[in-house]
Design an enzyme around this catalytic site. Structure first.
Site, short mmCIF file in Angstrom:
data_model
loop_
_atom_site.label_atom_id
_atom_site.label_comp_id
_atom_site.label_asym_id
_atom_site.label_seq_id
_atom_site.Cartn_x
_atom_site.Cartn_y
_atom_site.Cartn_z
N CYS A 65 1.00 -1.26 0.00
CA CYS A 65 -0.24 -0.15 0.10
C CYS A 65 0.81 1.28 -0.03
O CYS A 65 2.18 1.04 -0.40
CB CYS A 65 -0.89 -0.05 1.28
SG CYS A 65 -0.26 0.10 2.76
N HIS A 98 13.16 -15.57 12.72
CA HIS A 98 12.92 -15.59 14.23
C HIS A 98 11.53 -15.60 14.57
O HIS A 98 11.12 -15.90 15.48
CB HIS A 98 13.82 -14.41 15.09
CG HIS A 98 15.08 -14.87 14.79
ND1 HIS A 98 15.92 -14.17 15.75
CD2 HIS A 98 15.79 -15.29 14.37
CE1 HIS A 98 17.26 -14.59 15.79
NE2 HIS A 98 17.15 -15.35 14.62
#
Length: 152
Positions: A65, A98
């Site tokens: 966006c 992670h």
């Protein structure tokens, strides 16, 4: 890997760049729109990407966006969606490794084509390592996030 991609009108100028980067990385893009620079609402595309992941139609998603922020906020309202805005390759890869990030959000008015390509490649080239030996602390943290999601 199948990668759902969605753009609002502000992200549309990066559409071909992102589609090409996904293909160049050896993956299959699923184009969920938009198909022009005519004004549209970013939450609609965040939902389309989220539904594609929830249904198993895709394994990851990319949203673009204007700033990346709105699409990211909307995507994160959906169960199982771990979206993050990234404007550097370290975060694009580390978020997957992670934190089990499954949606990359970009700002079409923030990043240019070269950086967008690098970000997509970093995102798609990374894999979650929390399930690997030694990744227990990562898995513990992601489990806590999933618990928050379930309780709220």
């Amino acid at each position: 890997m199948k990668v759902a991609v969605g753009f609002d009108h502000a992200g549309y100028p990066l559409k071909q760049t992102v589609l090409d980067a996904v293909r160049d990385a050896g993956h299959e893009p699923i184009d969920l729109g938009t198909n022009s620079a005519d004004p549209v609402d970013f939450p609609d595309y965040s939902e389309k990407i989220g539904r594609a992941l929830q249904s198993g139609e895709s394994e990851r998603g990319i949203l673009v966006c204007g700033s990346g922020v709105g699409a990211c906020i909307a995507a994160n309202k959906m169960k199982g969606i771990f979206a993050s805005i990234c404007h550097d390759t370290y975060s694009a890869a580390q978020g997957v490794m992670h934190d089990d990030m499954n949606v990359l959000c970009l700002g079409g008015r923030v990043v240019g084509p070269e950086l967008a390509t690098a970000l997509v490649k970093a995102f798609l080239g990374a894999r979650y390592i929390g399930d690997d030996p030694g990744g227990e602390r990562l898995a513990r943290r992601v489990a806590k996030i999933r618990k928050i999601e379930e309780e709220n």
